[in-house]
Motif scaffolding. Structure first.
Motif, mmCIF file in Angstrom:
data_model
loop_
_atom_site.group_PDB
_atom_site.id
_atom_site.type_symbol
_atom_site.label_atom_id
_atom_site.label_comp_id
_atom_site.label_asym_id
_atom_site.label_seq_id
_atom_site.Cartn_x
_atom_site.Cartn_y
_atom_site.Cartn_z
ATOM 1 N N ASP A 59 0.830 -1.209 0.000
ATOM 2 C CA ASP A 59 0.000 0.000 0.000
ATOM 3 C C ASP A 59 0.857 1.249 0.000
ATOM 4 O OD1 ASP A 59 -2.177 -1.583 0.035
ATOM 5 O OD2 ASP A 59 -2.457 -1.472 2.222
ATOM 6 N N ARG A 60 1.916 1.142 0.759
ATOM 7 C CA ARG A 60 2.797 2.318 0.876
ATOM 8 C C ARG A 60 3.468 2.632 -0.460
ATOM 9 N NH1 ARG A 60 7.563 2.827 5.380
ATOM 10 N NH2 ARG A 60 8.285 4.897 4.741
ATOM 11 N N GLU A 61 3.929 1.566 -1.115
ATOM 12 C CA GLU A 61 4.573 1.757 -2.435
ATOM 13 C C GLU A 61 3.576 2.351 -3.432
ATOM 14 O OE1 GLU A 61 6.188 -1.972 -3.707
ATOM 15 O OE2 GLU A 61 7.749 -1.923 -2.146
ATOM 16 N N GLN A 62 2.385 1.832 -3.338
ATOM 17 C CA GLN A 62 1.356 2.354 -4.257
ATOM 18 C C GLN A 62 1.031 3.812 -3.949
ATOM 19 O OE1 GLN A 62 -1.861 -0.425 -3.791
ATOM 20 N NE2 GLN A 62 -1.160 -1.696 -5.500
ATOM 21 N N ALA A 63 0.989 4.108 -2.641
ATOM 22 C CA ALA A 63 0.705 5.486 -2.239
ATOM 23 C C ALA A 63 1.807 6.417 -2.707
ATOM 24 C CB ALA A 63 0.561 5.567 -0.722
ATOM 25 N N GLU A 64 3.045 5.910 -2.570
ATOM 26 C CA GLU A 64 4.187 6.727 -3.037
ATOM 27 C C GLU A 64 4.125 6.919 -4.555
ATOM 28 O OE1 GLU A 64 7.555 4.623 -1.574
ATOM 29 O OE2 GLU A 64 7.497 5.589 0.390
ATOM 30 N N ASP A 65 3.730 5.851 -5.225
ATOM 31 C CA ASP A 65 3.631 5.921 -6.694
ATOM 32 C C ASP A 65 2.570 6.935 -7.113
ATOM 33 O OD1 ASP A 65 4.366 4.996 -9.280
ATOM 34 O OD2 ASP A 65 2.428 3.967 -9.388
ATOM 35 N N VAL A 66 1.426 6.881 -6.406
ATOM 36 C CA VAL A 66 0.345 7.828 -6.700
ATOM 37 C C VAL A 66 0.814 9.249 -6.416
ATOM 38 C CG1 VAL A 66 -1.960 8.612 -5.966
ATOM 39 C CG2 VAL A 66 -1.508 6.182 -6.315
ATOM 40 N N PHE A 67 1.504 9.401 -5.279
ATOM 41 C CA PHE A 67 2.027 10.710 -4.912
ATOM 42 C C PHE A 67 2.990 11.240 -5.994
ATOM 43 C CE2 PHE A 67 4.947 13.432 -2.463
ATOM 44 C CZ PHE A 67 4.019 14.329 -1.954
ATOM 45 N N ALA A 68 3.854 10.310 -6.429
ATOM 46 C CA ALA A 68 4.827 10.699 -7.467
ATOM 47 C C ALA A 68 4.108 11.075 -8.772
ATOM 48 C CB ALA A 68 5.797 9.548 -7.707
ATOM 49 N N ARG A 77 2.581 12.657 -14.882
ATOM 50 C CA ARG A 77 1.193 13.092 -14.988
ATOM 51 C C ARG A 77 0.772 13.223 -16.467
ATOM 52 N NH1 ARG A 77 0.485 17.965 -11.327
ATOM 53 N NH2 ARG A 77 0.744 19.212 -13.194
ATOM 54 N N SER A 78 1.696 13.806 -17.243
ATOM 55 C CA SER A 78 1.423 13.982 -18.686
ATOM 56 C C SER A 78 1.227 12.640 -19.361
ATOM 57 C CB SER A 78 2.594 14.709 -19.357
ATOM 58 O OG SER A 78 2.786 15.939 -18.750
ATOM 59 N N ASP A 79 2.114 11.687 -18.965
ATOM 60 C CA ASP A 79 1.994 10.348 -19.583
ATOM 61 C C ASP A 79 0.623 9.746 -19.300
ATOM 62 O OD1 ASP A 79 4.479 10.582 -20.575
ATOM 63 O OD2 ASP A 79 5.475 9.338 -19.058
ATOM 64 N N ASP A 80 0.201 9.910 -18.046
ATOM 65 C CA ASP A 80 -1.087 9.342 -17.653
ATOM 66 C C ASP A 80 -2.241 9.985 -18.417
ATOM 67 O OD1 ASP A 80 0.115 7.693 -15.904
ATOM 68 O OD2 ASP A 80 -0.257 8.931 -14.115
ATOM 69 N N ILE A 81 -2.171 11.322 -18.497
ATOM 70 C CA ILE A 81 -3.250 12.048 -19.214
ATOM 71 C C ILE A 81 -3.269 11.634 -20.680
ATOM 72 C CG2 ILE A 81 -4.010 14.342 -19.986
ATOM 73 C CD1 ILE A 81 -2.925 15.370 -17.242
ATOM 74 N N HIS A 82 -2.089 11.540 -21.258
ATOM 75 C CA HIS A 82 -1.969 11.165 -22.660
ATOM 76 C C HIS A 82 -2.655 9.833 -22.924
ATOM 77 C CE1 HIS A 82 0.484 8.967 -25.770
ATOM 78 N NE2 HIS A 82 -0.039 9.963 -26.454
ATOM 79 N N GLU A 83 -2.326 8.846 -22.049
ATOM 80 C CA GLU A 83 -2.924 7.513 -22.215
ATOM 81 C C GLU A 83 -4.448 7.570 -22.072
ATOM 82 O OE1 GLU A 83 -1.270 4.500 -19.690
ATOM 83 O OE2 GLU A 83 0.759 4.952 -20.367
ATOM 84 N N ALA A 84 -4.862 8.296 -21.055
ATOM 85 C CA ALA A 84 -6.312 8.376 -20.796
ATOM 86 C C ALA A 84 -7.029 9.117 -21.921
ATOM 87 C CB ALA A 84 -6.550 9.090 -19.479
ATOM 88 N N LEU A 85 -6.375 10.160 -22.455
ATOM 89 C CA LEU A 85 -6.986 10.979 -23.505
ATOM 90 C C LEU A 85 -7.192 10.170 -24.787
ATOM 91 C CD1 LEU A 85 -7.873 13.936 -23.622
ATOM 92 C CD2 LEU A 85 -5.707 14.455 -24.755
ATOM 93 N N VAL A 142 1.212 12.360 -9.083
ATOM 94 C CA VAL A 142 0.583 13.673 -8.927
ATOM 95 C C VAL A 142 1.630 14.773 -8.922
ATOM 96 C CG1 VAL A 142 -0.831 15.093 -7.377
ATOM 97 C CG2 VAL A 142 -1.391 12.686 -7.712
ATOM 98 N N GLN A 143 2.734 14.480 -8.251
ATOM 99 C CA GLN A 143 3.770 15.499 -8.071
ATOM 100 C C GLN A 143 4.622 15.698 -9.325
ATOM 101 O OE1 GLN A 143 4.612 17.556 -5.337
ATOM 102 N NE2 GLN A 143 2.539 17.009 -4.719
ATOM 103 N N GLN A 144 4.960 14.580 -9.988
ATOM 104 C CA GLN A 144 5.888 14.690 -11.126
ATOM 105 C C GLN A 144 5.117 14.980 -12.422
ATOM 106 O OE1 GLN A 144 8.220 11.109 -11.202
ATOM 107 N NE2 GLN A 144 8.881 11.374 -9.088
ATOM 108 N N LEU A 145 5.457 16.077 -13.054
ATOM 109 C CA LEU A 145 4.734 16.549 -14.253
ATOM 110 C C LEU A 145 4.819 15.558 -15.412
ATOM 111 C CD1 LEU A 145 3.137 18.982 -15.283
ATOM 112 C CD2 LEU A 145 5.280 19.884 -16.206
ATOM 113 N N ASP A 146 6.044 14.991 -15.581
ATOM 114 C CA ASP A 146 6.239 14.072 -16.708
ATOM 115 C C ASP A 146 5.297 12.880 -16.621
ATOM 116 O OD1 ASP A 146 8.148 15.696 -17.568
ATOM 117 O OD2 ASP A 146 9.869 14.457 -16.975
#
Lengths: 407, 163
Positions: A35-44, A52-60, A46-50
């Motif tokens: 859970d902690r690793e996943q939480a850190e991953d989620v945090f990263a 975040r962009s990758d995620d948006i790109h895939e979702a878009l 949200v925090q890391q722009l690159d």
């Protein structure tokens, strides 16, 4: 100075604490590690722009691919203003980049437009030279004078005559005839064979001479021109007699677009049943009406001829009236002369008649009397055209009259 | 009436044009074959089920393989007549190659396999069973005597209408 035993004890406590921390960490990892690793991953994420962009790109991409038609339209509407602004900014910042992109599209289009204009201009010049010294050009010059317009205007109007004789709607794939309209008597060959031949020639020319997607647009056959408009599923070939205006092909292309808009599916899935495209026929028939100028001109020509005929008749009538009036006046003048002669008691004119253009006045004359006067020259009678034939006779009454005079 | 495009294809001098000339009233001069590479004719038929059909026959100039232009002429065909010369075995091999090209170009459509010049001495072997099976009919014809010519076109018309 510290006691070594104290030192050792402190070290032991420290070691023990470290051991406890390590154990705690291990325990934590065991209990909440994932859970902690996943939480850190989620945090990263949200925090890391690159990321975040990758995620948006895939979702878009995924979201766009799942859009239905209405949603797509809405997205396009919303994006259009952004896209337009982006394009403007891009062109402003780096025009060369855009030029490079549109160059392959624009250049052939510009080349085609220039070629069309040049061809059209050359045709007009050719027509002008051809007709400069012909009898027809003389007629046009007279017409220009009569109508008070320039010769060029009359020339242009007369060389613009044309008529659409036949129109073929041809299946672009098979060459089968989809619809055909023609003016009376203009269709001489089997239209299905002609239709297929148009496509064969179009493909032959394209395969033989064209390196890119240039399509055959015009074929000259003697005094006829065949214009070919190209659509996604069909070709529209128009056989034209005369010289159509330069935008004629645009009109044909526009008609073809109308046809495609009206029956897109039937055109696409054409199976050789011409009746399935009967609704296209009126649209194609409108092409034949494009020769209205020709008919109008022919009608105008007929009216001109009728007018000239009426003018000739009127002139002839006027001339006849004038001639009759002249004759009447001439007769009147001759009668006056006759009466003038008859007032002389030594002359008696009985008869006045026109023969072969000469007025013959016949009568008798007393030779003892004075010589009769000649008719005086007038607007109606030439004295040389009057012949006085008087037979000499001795007048009894005249003698008495003379005696009375002498007494 | 429905209109269908059919092609007649085969190696040089197998008698394609002669077969057509036996069957139709010519609309275009044979000069088109040498200039454009194709000649067009039409023929109206009635199939056994009473369907009026007009065949637009594309006579494609002979070649042992199809060039780009000739491939484009085949496009949109509802069927074709594949002709070989019974007196020249090589033309049967060409017919196989042409058949493969046509299938590659327009897919599988009905065709009639025709061995022409049946009036001459037959030297060509019987065609492969595979090719015969793919065809809707196999016929031997003679453009000289007219044997089998009308049957060939009628068979293809039937196959095109039913297919």
């Amino acid at each position: 100075m510290k006691n070594p035993d104290q030192k050792t004890s402190a070290a032991l406590i420290t070691d023990s604490t470290q051991q406890n921390d390590s154990d705690l960490e291990t325990l934590q990892k065991l209990l909440v590690g994932i859970d902690r690793e996943q939480a850190e991953d989620v945090f990263a994420r949200v925090q890391q722009l690159d990321r975040r962009s990758d995620d948006i790109h895939e979702a878009l991409v995924d979201a766009i691919s799942k859009l239905n038609n209405d949603e797509q339209t809405k997205v396009m509407e919303h994006l259009s203003s952004v896209a337009a602004s982006s394009l403007k900014t891009s062109i402003r910042n780096d025009p060369d980049n855009v030029t490079e992109i549109v160059y392959p599209i624009m250049l052939p289009a510009i080349r085609q437009a220039v070629a069309d204009s040049m061809r059209s201009a050359l045709e007009r010049i050719d027509n002008m030279f051809t007709s400069k010294l012909s009898p027809q050009s003389i007629k046009w010059r007279i017409e220009a004078k009569r109508c008070g317009v320039s010769y060029a205007e009359v020339l242009l109007r007369n060389t613009m005559h044309y008529g659409v004789e036949q129109a073929f709607l041809i299946d672009r794939k098979s060459g089968l005839l989809m619809q055909h309209v023609s003016t009376l008597g203009s269709s001489k060959k089997d239209e299905d064979a002609v239709s297929a031949m148009f496509l064969a020639i179009e493909r032959f020319v394209k395969d033989s001479f064209s390196e890119d997607d240039d399509a055959l647009q015009r074929v000259t056959i003697g005094e006829r021109l065949v214009y070919l408009a190209h659509g996604p599923h069909a070709l529209l070939a128009c056989v034209v007699k005369g010289s159509p205006p330069s935008d004629f092909l645009t009109n044909v292309q526009s008609t073809l677009e109308t046809i495609h808009a009206k029956e897109p599916e039937t055109l696409k899935n054409f199976s050789g049943d011409r009746d399935s495209l009967a609704s296209i026929n009126p649209i194609m028939s409108e092409l034949l009406d494009l020769d209205f100028e020709q008919k109008e001109e022919e009608s105008e020509d007929f009216n001109d001829k009728a007018l000239i005929g009426m003018q000739v008749l009127l002139t002839a009538g006027l001339l006849l009236l004038a001639y009759m009036w002249f004759q009447s006046m001439q007769e009147k003048r001759v009668n006056q002369y006759k009466q003038e002669l008859n007032t002389n008691k030594h002359i008696q004119v009985f008869h006045a008649e026109k023969r072969e253009g000469i007025w013959e006045l016949k009568g008798i004359i007393d030779p003892s009397g004075p010589t009769p006067p000649d008719i005086t020259h007038s607007a109606f009678v030439n004295e040389r055209k009057v012949a006085l034939q008087l037979t000499p006779v001795r007048f009894l009454d005249a003698n008495r009259a003379d005696e009375a005079d002498s007494n | 009436m429905i209109t269908k495009k059919i092609c007649i294809i085969g190696d040089f001098a197998v008698g394609k044009t002669s077969l057509i000339n036996r069957f139709v009233d010519n609309h275009f001069s044979e000069e088109y074959l040498t200039t454009v590479g194709v000649k067009l004719d039409t023929k109206e038929l009635v199939t056994s089920n009473g369907t009026d059909i007009k065949l637009v026959i594309w006579d494609i100039a002979g070649a042992d393989e199809l060039t780009t232009a000739k491939r484009s002429y085949i496009d949109g065909a509802s069927g074709y007549i594949l002709v070989y010369d019974l007196s020249r075995p090589k033309t049967l091999e060409s017919a196989k190659q042409i058949h493969a090209s046509v299938v590659e170009e327009i897919g599988s459509v009905p065709f009639v396999l025709v061995g022409n010049k049946n009036d001459l001495q037959i030297t060509a072997p019987e065609p492969d069973a595979d090719l015969v099976d793919k065809s809707c009919h196999q016929l031997k014809t003679s453009a000289l005597t007219g044997e089998g010519v009308a049957d060939t076109f009628q068979a293809l018309a039937e196959a095109v209408v039913s297919g």
